[in-house]
Design an enzyme around this catalytic site. Structure first.
Site, PDB file in Angstrom:
ATOM      1  N   HIS A   1      -6.706  -4.600  -1.395  1.00 64.44           N
ATOM      2  CA  HIS A   1      -5.860  -5.525  -1.342  1.00 64.44           C
ATOM      3  C   HIS A   1      -6.010  -6.307  -2.627  1.00 64.44           C
ATOM      4  O   HIS A   1      -5.717  -7.662  -2.636  1.00 64.44           O
ATOM      5  CB  HIS A   1      -6.359  -6.656  -0.241  1.00 64.44           C
ATOM      6  CG  HIS A   1      -5.932  -5.996   1.127  1.00 64.44           C
ATOM      7  ND1 HIS A   1      -6.991  -5.278   1.811  1.00 64.44           N
ATOM      8  CD2 HIS A   1      -4.959  -6.001   2.094  1.00 64.44           C
ATOM      9  CE1 HIS A   1      -6.439  -4.599   2.912  1.00 64.44           C
ATOM     10  NE2 HIS A   1      -5.360  -5.086   3.211  1.00 64.44           N
TER      11      HIS A   1
ATOM     12  N   HIS B   1       0.990  -1.147  -0.093  1.00 65.06           N
ATOM     13  CA  HIS B   1      -0.105  -0.016  -0.173  1.00 65.06           C
ATOM     14  C   HIS B   1       0.860   1.423  -0.025  1.00 65.06           C
ATOM     15  O   HIS B   1       0.374   2.375   0.490  1.00 65.06           O
ATOM     16  CB  HIS B   1      -0.831   0.149   1.342  1.00 65.06           C
ATOM     17  CG  HIS B   1      -1.658  -1.095   1.287  1.00 65.06           C
ATOM     18  ND1 HIS B   1      -2.565  -1.809   0.260  1.00 65.06           N
ATOM     19  CD2 HIS B   1      -1.620  -2.222   2.398  1.00 65.06           C
ATOM     20  CE1 HIS B   1      -3.086  -2.741   0.899  1.00 65.06           C
ATOM     21  NE2 HIS B   1      -2.682  -3.109   2.240  1.00 65.06           N
TER      22      HIS B   1
END
Ligand SMILES: Nc1ncnc2c1ncn2[C@@H]1O[C@H](COP(=O)(O)OP(=O)(O)O)[C@@H](O)[C@H]1O
Ligand SMILES: Nc1ncnc2c1ncn2[C@@H]1O[C@H](COP(=O)(O)OP(=O)(O)O)[C@@H](O)[C@H]1O
Ligand SMILES: [Mg+2]
Ligand SMILES: [Mg+2]
Ligand SMILES: [Mg+2]
Ligand SMILES: [Mg+2]
Lengths: 224, 333, 333, 224
Positions: C219, C57
């Site tokens: 994700h 991320h």
């Protein structure tokens, strides 16, 4: 022209309009050529520029071919960008300078205009024949035109010869390794691909031959 | 073509409207001709910096307009250098009487359009200097070609010269500094994927699943060589060696290391590359004392990276550290 | 799989080595267990902020460690929340006696691991509070499910609470502020492409050339719905409406608008989306007074974007504007 | 066990080793299941965790099954992360608590251990049967084991019945709409996919039946 046949302001305008239509039609083709050895925008650029040129020349109605060509050149300079903008802009600007105040062009006027345009392109871009650029189409076209004029060929014939020479020049760019423009960054890998700018330049001269050949030919026949 | 856009022909204008809406405190946007200027331009007595180029390299150049960096940027169509009238109008809008520096990346189109603009601006009595950035070691330099491309060093030159202009140094000095940055900066890039020019609608080139392009520029064009995909360690070495074996880098040097994403490569991978680069340079006794890591000079969504090394001295380091406040680069302010 | 990495199992470690090499002035990195702390930690008397989550991320969370934001971040494997021992050690490393706030994104794994870590840390006498961020309106909230995911608001909460901690506000107040940010922030995201977890080696899902996923998390997972690709105007509306029709947004509100790239979407497209968002909010009488535009909470190389809106008041605005100096977010310092 | 057959410390160790091997083998399969409704890491996570567990249990040699299981649990907690780490970690930790100081397990010990483990998983994760999680494999497995023990079935038989029940439970997750874990974010789209955690839990019990069935059966036969 020995037989006195000329192209008029309207003929030149039709040529510009036809070239614009050709650039719109060949937009994908030219862009694909530019994908192989450039940055995939030559067709997009030429199309955008010629559309802008069309909008500009619409307003003109004074019969001055020089003014017409300069207007096209200015439109290209201020809307195309990239290498195409200054080069085609200069080509048309210089052709316009060479035809200032003319309302019709004979073969020799046209030869002088093309010569001035080509010189402008080379002054701007510093390219020599063999560098794999539009100069490789324009140079033989100018030379064939000069030779035809010297031979006393008809305008139609001279136009056809110069377009054919441009086509040969365009095809001759295929094996070349580029020394100028974006394709030069590819080094040896640029060989085996046809130069997009040489292709649009060929189309410019082919359009002239097709448009004026059609226009001049009947007149030619009437008078002969 | 999968992009967050509306009509391809509107991308640049809509991007500019987004920038205008987002950063009114930093910049103003002009349309027709398109250019972005500092909100507080013109600054009297300050040398103004103008750059520009095709769009698709964001944040460069529009994102670098602001205090301590550029005074104006001229965005062209995607990957198409802007036109002389954009550059001329931008130059006039930011001239504060101390002259204007054009920072030009070495591409035929950019050089010719900036040349025309500079001629026109000088004709209107503005003192204009142009410096051409040509730092890409993937391209062989030669008198008979278009020469090296201008890539990553451009970002560093804009930051460093922007700081110098902020100190109210005169045009000749700022231009000289720009040449110095160019002389001491070298870059090389690679691509894992191609990218798609919105108006073209299809990727500029096709790459196999196990292929990469080494020695690319920033316009989605293919590179010098197509190779089999390799681990980051090998790729980093292939980019770094031509850079450090070029003119200015030697043992004991301190450098700014700039690891740049071509747009589609995420930060996690850039840090993997930075780790390799740091190792490679340590082995050669070259010390990274400043760095920049992220997407700063991009090719739309292309995956890949470039490495730029700039040899530093006290002056360059100090100017690099000076405050900058732009949409794309900001510190100390 | 085309990535600038070496062995998939080494990506996180090598990324951390890159971060360590690049930012020694800002952070220190610990290995085994892995965590990143402020170079000057622990700060006596300051509440410490710890966050963490799966890697992939970036820059979140490791890139947000530094003055004015996080004291520590715990990176897990790619898309896998970190383990309690990482969180425990990080918590101990940054505790300056004023307690530690755990900022946790609402994912089963993150919540459970942070719970275990908080239990262990309390067992060692450290005052720990946990705030769970759950701002994703793509997910229906319900007592019987895992609830909403934590996405974009996390970045804003870390910045704002980091500024409050810098002012030496007590743990209970900083935690309360974090809950307030969470209560006033809402997000929604979409994907144009999937992404590839390095260890998995293949894209998590397949999308047709004319398809997109609406309502994704961070994700690489598929979203709530697969749709036909649409122009940016329509996508922006589909993301914005569920946000503004949710609890906290009304005419007259001032908001922070955060347009985030999922990793593979370049800045030029984010500005196109920002332009649309700005228009949509103006129509509703909602005024954007602060913004953040770029890749800040990403899903590896996924193409797509998310929009987060945070309702602002004077306190939140002031804390947002406060100086921050981290690898990933920096201003005023 | 009515007939007195038990599994030894070494049997439990073999089970752990076999489960680790199974997770390595099924790594891609579990990850693919997790791609459909999760984040494509369940197999990777379980494999990493069990490899770490293997390294830890290698050092142990004291014959305490409880210590062995707790070591596995701690290794999973500190290396797996995600949802799998705390859940499988808690499962093994609680099984270890329930078997502290035991050097062999009869069917009732094993039932008690599994029961404690499942309760731990539910305490941590708050999932009920029907939420489409590992609980959907573990609950019927625990229940079938209890029933088998109450029926007086052999350990081997009890293990087989519990593995079969886990398999049914795993398959029964396919039509379910997830209410817990990452798959819950997909809402209705989660239906039609088998839950990865339920699958790894089934494999855990299948491995026990295969390992101990093979181990216990000969003893069983010898003694009968
Ligand atoms: N120095 C030059 N002189 C003449 N023609 C050139 C030169 N550089 C490039 N060209 C021509 O320009 C063409 C590319 O034009 P275009 O794609 O519009 O610009 P750009 O390369 O900036 O994208 C080339 O195919 C070539 O024919
Ligand atoms: N609250 C819960 N209770 C029980 N099991 C759960 C819960 N949440 C998730 N799981 C299980 O965890 C599995 C996913 O594990 P894993 O992929 O390792 O973690 P993550 O979802 O964090 O990536 C799911 O398939 C499900 O069986
Ligand atoms: Mg081109
Ligand atoms: Mg171009
Ligand atoms: Mg996970
Ligand atoms: Mg998972």
């Amino acid at each position: 022209m020995h037989d006195g046949v000329t192209v008029s302001y309207d003929d030149v305008l039709r040529w510009i309009q036809t070239f614009a239509a050709t650039m719109a039609e060949q937009r994908q083709y030219l862009t694909r050529l530019d994908s192989a050895i450039g940055d995939a925008d030559h067709g997009i650029n030429m199309d955008r520029g010629m559309q802008a040129a069309l909008a500009k020349v619409d307003g003109l109605a004074d019969g001055d071919i020089g003014a017409l060509l300069k207007t096209v050149g200015m439109a290209l300079v201020s809307t195309v960008g990239g290498a195409g903008g200054p080069l085609y802009g200069t080509l048309f600007l210089q052709m316009g300078m060479a035809t200032t105040n003319k309302s019709e062009l004979g073969p020799d006027d046209w030869r002088a205009a093309l010569d001035a345009g080509l010189q402008g392109v080379q002054m701007r871009g510093k390219a020599e024949p063999g560098d794999k650029t539009m100069v490789d189409a324009l140079t033989p076209a100018r030379d064939a035109l000069s030779a035809a004029v010297a031979d006393g060929a008809s305008f139609d014939e001279a136009l056809r010869r110069s377009a054919a020479a441009a086509e040969d020049g365009m095809q001759a760019t295929i094996p070349l390794v580029a020394r100028k423009g974006r394709a030069s960054y590819l080094g040896e890998r640029s060989a085996g691909h046809q130069d997009p700018g040489a292709t649009s330049s060929y189309l410019l001269l082919r359009t002239a031959a097709d448009t004026w050949g059609g226009a001049a030919a009947p007149t030619d026949k009437e008078e002969s | 073509m999968k992009k967050l856009i509306n009509r391809p022909e509107d991308v640049v204008t809509e991007e500019l409207r987004g920038i205008e809406a987002a950063h009114p405190d930093l910049v103003r946007v002009n349309y027709g001709p398109n250019y972005i200027v500092r909100a507080d331009a013109p600054l009297q007595g300050k040398v103004a910096l103008v750059s520009g180029g095709g769009s698709g390299h964001e944040p460069m150049h529009g994102g670098f307009v602001g205090m301590g960096m550029l005074d104006a940027a001229c965005p062209g169509e995607v990957f198409t250098s802007p036109t002389p009238d954009q550059m001329l109008e931008a130059t006039k809008a930011v001239d504060g009487g101390a002259g204007v520096l054009h920072i030009v990346k070495n591409y035929t189109g950019d050089v010719m359009n900036f040349d025309m603009a500079a001629e026109l601006a000088r004709g209107e009595g503005i003192d204009v200097e142009s410096v051409v950035i040509d730092d890409d070691v993937a391209v062989q330099d030669s008198l008979y070609t278009a020469g090296r491309r201008g890539v990553g060093t451009t970002v560093l030159a804009e930051k460093i010269c922007g700081a110098a202009a902020e100190e109210r140094r005169p045009l000749a000095e700022v231009a000289e500094l720009c040449r110095k940055v160019n002389a001491n900066g070298r870059s090389m890039g690679m691509a894992l994927t191609s990218c798609t020019v919105p108006a073209a609608g299809a990727p500029t080139f096709e790459l196999g699943d196990d292929e990469m392009e080494i020695g690319i520029g920033i316009h989605g064009e293919p590179g010098r060589e197509r190779r089999k995909l390799a681990p980051a360690a090998e790729i980093s070495r292939e980019l770094t060696e031509p850079i450090v074996s070029d003119v200015p880098f030697a043992e004991g040097d301190e450098v700014l290391a700039f690891v740049n994403s071509m747009g589609g490569t995420p930060l996690i991978e850039l840090y993997v590359v930075y780790n390799e680069l740091n190792r490679l340079l340590s082995e050669r006794g070259i010390r990274i004392t400043r760095n920049l890591i992220g997407p700063y000079i991009t090719s739309l969504e292309m995956a890949g990276c470039s490495i730029t090394l700039l040899k530093l001295d006290d002056e360059l380091t100090r100017l690099w550290d000076a405050p900058v406040k732009t949409p794309g680069l900001r510190w100390g302010a």
